[in-house]
Design a protein around this motif. Structure first.
Motif, mmCIF file in Angstrom:
data_model
loop_
_atom_site.group_PDB
_atom_site.id
_atom_site.type_symbol
_atom_site.label_atom_id
_atom_site.label_comp_id
_atom_site.label_asym_id
_atom_site.label_seq_id
_atom_site.Cartn_x
_atom_site.Cartn_y
_atom_site.Cartn_z
ATOM 1 N N VAL A 1 0.743 -1.337 -0.073
ATOM 2 C CA VAL A 1 -0.061 -0.001 0.190
ATOM 3 C C VAL A 1 0.955 1.256 -0.021
ATOM 4 O O VAL A 1 1.575 1.322 0.849
ATOM 5 N N VAL A 2 0.814 2.013 -0.958
ATOM 6 C CA VAL A 2 1.692 3.096 -1.265
ATOM 7 C C VAL A 2 0.974 4.403 -1.151
ATOM 8 O O VAL A 2 -0.299 4.603 -1.353
ATOM 9 N N VAL B 1 -3.288 9.835 -2.139
ATOM 10 C CA VAL B 1 -4.231 9.050 -1.598
ATOM 11 C C VAL B 1 -3.459 7.585 -1.472
ATOM 12 O O VAL B 1 -2.381 7.555 -1.851
ATOM 13 N N PRO B 2 -3.807 6.823 -0.434
ATOM 14 C CA PRO B 2 -3.345 5.464 -0.174
ATOM 15 C C PRO B 2 -3.766 4.337 -1.306
ATOM 16 O O PRO B 2 -4.864 4.440 -1.679
ATOM 17 N N VAL B 3 -2.702 3.770 -2.033
ATOM 18 C CA VAL B 3 -3.174 3.235 -3.239
ATOM 19 C C VAL B 3 -2.584 1.785 -2.924
ATOM 20 O O VAL B 3 -1.521 1.415 -2.389
ATOM 21 N N ALA B 4 -3.606 0.527 -2.932
ATOM 22 C CA ALA B 4 -3.196 -0.741 -2.794
ATOM 23 C C ALA B 4 -2.862 -1.460 -4.208
ATOM 24 O O ALA B 4 -3.654 -1.447 -4.905
ATOM 25 N N LEU B 5 -1.653 -1.602 -4.349
ATOM 26 C CA LEU B 5 -1.250 -2.248 -5.667
ATOM 27 C C LEU B 5 -1.774 -3.627 -5.995
ATOM 28 O O LEU B 5 -2.125 -4.221 -4.853
ATOM 29 N N GLY C 1 -1.557 -7.336 -5.979
ATOM 30 C CA GLY C 1 -0.654 -8.217 -5.079
ATOM 31 C C GLY C 1 -0.587 -7.933 -3.679
ATOM 32 O O GLY C 1 -0.044 -8.459 -2.928
ATOM 33 N N GLY C 2 -1.019 -6.384 -3.448
ATOM 34 C CA GLY C 2 -1.176 -6.149 -2.088
ATOM 35 C C GLY C 2 -2.149 -6.877 -1.372
ATOM 36 O O GLY C 2 -3.159 -7.433 -1.735
ATOM 37 N N VAL C 3 -1.967 -6.522 0.171
ATOM 38 C CA VAL C 3 -2.869 -7.242 1.052
ATOM 39 C C VAL C 3 -3.292 -6.066 1.978
ATOM 40 O O VAL C 3 -2.487 -5.326 2.472
ATOM 41 N N LEU C 4 -4.644 -6.054 2.384
ATOM 42 C CA LEU C 4 -5.231 -5.181 3.198
ATOM 43 C C LEU C 4 -5.562 -6.051 4.554
ATOM 44 O O LEU C 4 -5.435 -7.235 4.746
ATOM 45 N N PRO C 5 -5.957 -5.190 5.618
ATOM 46 C CA PRO C 5 -6.254 -5.773 6.847
ATOM 47 C C PRO C 5 -7.346 -6.783 6.861
ATOM 48 O O PRO C 5 -8.257 -6.676 5.879
ATOM 49 N N GLY C 6 -7.300 -8.023 7.406
ATOM 50 C CA GLY C 6 -8.267 -8.919 7.259
ATOM 51 C C GLY C 6 -7.645 -10.139 6.171
ATOM 52 O O GLY C 6 -8.511 -10.875 5.972
ATOM 53 N N ALA D 1 6.024 6.115 -1.715
ATOM 54 C CA ALA D 1 6.563 5.618 -0.327
ATOM 55 C C ALA D 1 5.311 4.619 0.248
ATOM 56 O O ALA D 1 4.424 5.011 -0.001
ATOM 57 N N ASP D 2 5.994 3.538 1.190
ATOM 58 C CA ASP D 2 5.157 2.851 1.671
ATOM 59 C C ASP D 2 4.137 3.706 2.527
ATOM 60 O O ASP D 2 4.641 4.232 3.647
ATOM 61 N N PHE D 3 2.732 3.449 2.614
ATOM 62 C CA PHE D 3 2.107 4.478 3.251
ATOM 63 C C PHE D 3 1.938 4.133 4.661
ATOM 64 O O PHE D 3 1.881 5.089 5.583
ATOM 65 N N VAL D 4 1.866 3.010 5.156
ATOM 66 C CA VAL D 4 1.856 2.598 6.260
ATOM 67 C C VAL D 4 3.049 3.166 7.170
ATOM 68 O O VAL D 4 3.050 3.636 8.561
ATOM 69 N N GLU D 5 4.321 2.867 6.737
ATOM 70 C CA GLU D 5 5.319 3.472 7.233
ATOM 71 C C GLU D 5 5.584 5.098 7.226
ATOM 72 O O GLU D 5 5.713 5.563 8.240
#
Length: 816
Positions: free
Chosen positions: A45-46, A90-94, A96-101, A151-155
């Motif tokens: 998630v970037v 905005v946060p973008v999930a690429l 192959g990315g994984v979200l909570p759950g 950039a890695d959004f979570v970090e």
């Protein structure tokens, strides 16, 4: 209480990972419900930038965006959100990315257009809807801070973080704050606690007294009221670091002013409120109770009717807030507000709790005030608010404060606590508490040295004076739960560690014994369970309506209610005087769940008002209830007779004539000697309908205390008879109004010493019996302890009995 670990570590830098931290805190009395691990498992998630937004060619509610996610080429992403615009971060999930759950992002087609990822909302990244800022609640999370693209959004957003969920008990309101838990953690890990920076620049253009004055008319309900004034206010969103901490702690960011007050409330545990000073008529704040029936609209837009015991914040003309609960819509801070008044006060805990309950309005503020807040805390929190206003550039802090402190603690002041942090807003006078070292060790079953106890207490920021064999302790002002020696002993035990206290059995004068009454109650339980009845337990709190449902007269003892002072509701407003309503409610509940057969009993206390100031009369009662299957009057009577036999209570049955509760002819009163001990039978159909039972049901209620008093469970040994018995059956014709009990008593009286037992086995009324008469058949057993009886002796005894019965009750032997 949700506390982000990074926020906690700002004030206490302990050296332990989260698991070790939680274990140590639990072992010293701070219960933890769990740890929330934000960002864990989130991958790819970037931070992305919206380059363009175009309408979807095949859908009216979808748009196609081009997003720079830091890759070699922009991504095409389809979204249904309507709040995205060109240039937004905005946060973008690429792909192959994984979200909570564990939700995985795949390349997909939406209405024929390929989508190469997903734009994320705050809820999709693990935040509850209730904490998401209103601007982002129903759409994509628009980032307000500049981040590096790709950039890695979570970090980058600092969201790979831990939040500890503490379970705070009602006696520890000081722990409903980050500072409070930092104080606990510093004591547990024996490290220094850092005090939040509450210093202001000191460049004041105006004084608070130029804008506002405060009058407290109810000092019994408001022990302190501080008003600080902020000018040149600039309403804007809070910086991300503050928004993030609020969201992680379970609160929604709104704007910088509201967020600062909420931030300080979470940090210190002191509720605050901001008023638009333009709405404060006459420049006056008056703390007083409401007018009876007054109507007031709170910030949530609801008009509420007030009572005269509710504390209000008023100006010269009107109410502007419900003290300690919620502000008024008429004094709300608006986007064009330029000068605000910050309220920081200490209100009476009981008054706020009752107001919150009566209004049905529970807020973060009322929850804290209802548990008690030190008046000293208001001064500290007020200074911290002003410091944050300056730090965020949200306005200018005026000099001084309108600080009314009408009711300082009356206990003898003992001097400032050397080891405690400085107190803002004046010193709260408290008496020292004496702790005897030997007494503490005796209570704990330990051998803790004096110096070790002193260390524990000083780590908890208490001032300790050492004298031979005892310690004189002054708790910090926030520890309202520390008032006597036992409280300090508990603190020593916590800090020493419950896991380090040896397990010891309490010393006793002799072997434990069970009372006669308890043994008889257990015997009654075992007997009824053996008879097929299951035990239930119901609440002692009930409502008057249950007594109405069983048709109790106005003068009945069941209406001598013991009323609760602070009931949760009308249905829990009195102590029960009878077990029957709860039993009927249980039967009705099972009937509504289509349970075909139920047989239950309860042994519990009932309570009766004596009509004076003395404690209520408390009696133990037994209730039974059953329906379905082959249940009838005689089956319940059989279970009761088994109970009476086990308890050794001789009883007499009489017809019950209470038409309101019982079915006529299918009920009986029960006497033991001259005392009425209860009644049982089939419930009247009207009463059953009122209680929600749509079939025949049978109930009983007995005075268990009376049964226990008359019980005789001693059994004398009787040897087996040496000589055989002679049995004879007789059928007697008697008038209908002659009871079986009267017949049986007459038989026993006239039977002589050879008659060993009498047992009824049939009652008949029908064509072969004259009108107005009935036939009662008994089995008689004759026996002599000295010889075998002859037929002639038995016949003579029987004939003598029949002659006596005819003379005594008009009974004659039935021929056929």
């Amino acid at each position: 209480m949700l506390i982000p670990l990074e926020w906690l570590k700002e004030y206490v830098n302990f050296d332990a990972d989260v698991d070790a931290f939680c274990e140590r805190m639990i072992l010293t009395g701070s219960n933890i419900e769990g740890v929330r691990r934000y960002g864990e498992g989130v991958e790819k998630v970037v931070v992305g930038k919206i380059l363009s937004v175009e309408k979807h060619e095949n859908s009216d509610h979808l748009v196609v965006t081009r997003v720079d996610a830091g890759g070699a080429a922009p991504l095409r992403i389809v979204t249904g959100a309507s709040n995205v615009s060109e240039g937004d971060l905005v946060p973008v999930a690429l792909v192959g990315g994984v979200l909570p759950g564990g939700f995985k992002i795949k390349k997909s087609k939406l209405r024929g257009v390929e989508s190469e990822g997903m734009l994320c909302s705050a809820s999709e990244l693990g935040f509850d809807d209730k904490v998401i800022p209103a601007a982002h609640k129903d759409g994509i999370w628009i980032l307000e801070k500049e981040y590096e693209i790709g950039a890695d959004f979570v970090e980058a957003a600092g969201l790979r973080t831990l939040v500890v969920d503490f379970e705070i008990t009602p006696n520890r309101p000081d722990c409903l704050s980050v500072v409070g838990m930092a104080r606990e953690a510093a004591a547990v890990f024996d490290c220094k606690r850092i005090v939040p920076n509450a210093r202001t620049a000191g460049r004041h253009a105006n004084k608070a007294e130029d804008f506002i004055s405060v009058e407290v008319r109810r000092p019994d309900l408001c022990t302190r009221y501080i008003a600080r004034v902020i000018t040149d206010v600039k309403i804007a969103p809070s910086p991300w670091w503050m928004q993030k901490r609020l969201m992680l702690a379970g609160m929604r960011p709104i704007n910088n002013i509201v967020d600062i007050t909420n931030y300080v409330m979470l940090e210190y545990g002191q509720p605050l409120h901001a008023f638009d000073i333009r709405t404060i008529e006459g420049g006056r704040i008056i703390v007083d109770t409401a007018s009876e029936g007054e109507s007031f609209t709170t910030l949530d837009g609801v008009s509420r009717t007030l009572s005269a015991d509710m504390l209000m914040i008023k100006d010269a003309e009107k109410s502007v807030g419900v003290a300690g609960v919620m502000g008024g819509l008429n004094s709300e801070v608006a986007d064009d507000t330029k000068t605000i008044l910050i309220e920081c006060a200490a209100f009476n805990a009981d008054a706020i709790r009752l107001t919150s309950r009566k209004l049905g309005l529970r807020t973060e503020a009322s929850a804290r005030y209802a548990q008690g807040i030190s008046p000293e805390l208001a001064g500290e929190a007020a200074e911290r608010v002003c410091a944050l206003v300056e730090r965020l550039g949200a306005g200018y802090v005026t000099e001084g404060a309108a600080d009314v402190y009408p009711k300082r603690d009356a206990r003898l002041s003992d001097g400032a606590a050397v080891s405690a942090p400085p107190k803002a807003g004046g010193g709260l006078s408290r008496a020292r508490i004496e702790l005897r070292v030997a007494r503490a060790n005796k209570v704990l079953g330990a051998s803790i040295e004096d110096a070790e106890m002193v260390s524990y207490l000083r780590r908890l920021e208490m001032d300790v004076r050492e004298t031979p064999g005892k310690l004189e302790v002054l708790p910090p002002h926030v520890r309202l739960d520390l008032n006597e020696e036992e409280d300090l002993i508990e603190e020593v035990a916590r800090m020493h560690g419950y896991d380090r206290l040896a397990s010891t059995l309490p010393a006793g004068a002799g072997p434990a014994t069970v009372s006669r009454a308890a043994n008889l109650r257990d015997l009654a339980r075992d007997t009824l369970v053996a008879a097929g009845y299951g035990e239930i337990q119901t609440y002692s709190f009930t409502g008057p309506r249950g007594v109405d449902d069983i048709g109790a007269p106005v003068s009945a003892k069941e209406r001598r209610f013991v009323r609760l002072l602070n009931p949760l509701g009308e249905e829990n407003s009195v102590m029960r005087t009878t077990l029957l309503p709860a039993m009927l409610e249980t039967l009705a509940l099972n009937y509504s769940r289509n349970n075909a057969r139920v047989a239950a009993f309860e042994i519990g206390n009932t309570f009766f008002d004596r009509g004076d100031a003395s404690l209520p009369e408390e009696r133990i009662s037994l209730s039974m209830g059953a329906y379905g299957g082959d249940m009838d009057f005689f089956r319940m009577k059989g279970a009761l007779e088994l109970l009476f036999k086990k308890l050794g209570v001789r009883v007499v049955y009489e017809a019950e004539r209470d038409a309101a509760l019982w079915h006529p002819g299918r009920c009986a009163r029960v006497f033991a000697g001259a005392a009425r001990i209860g009644a049982f039978g089939e419930l009247h159909p009207d009463a059953a309908a009122r209680c929600g039972v749509g079939t025949r049901c049978y109930v009983a209620e007995f005075d268990m205390a009376e049964l226990i008093e008359k019980a005789n469970v001693e059994r004398a040994y009787v040897p087996l008879p040496r000589y055989p018995a002679a049995e004879r059956d007789i059928a007697l014709l008697v008038k209908e109004d002659v009871t079986v009990k009267r017949i049986e008593d007459a038989i026993r009286a006239a039977g002589g010493k050879l008659l060993e037992s009498v047992r009824l086995f049939d009652v008949y009324k029908g064509p072969q019996v004259a009108e107005g008469m009935k036939s009662a058949a008994f089995n008689l057993i004759y026996r002599s302890q000295e010889r075998t009886l002859t037929d002639e002796e038995v016949a003579a005894a029987r004939d003598k009995l029949l002659t006596a019965l005819e003379k005594e009750i008009g009974a004659v032997l039935r021929d056929a």
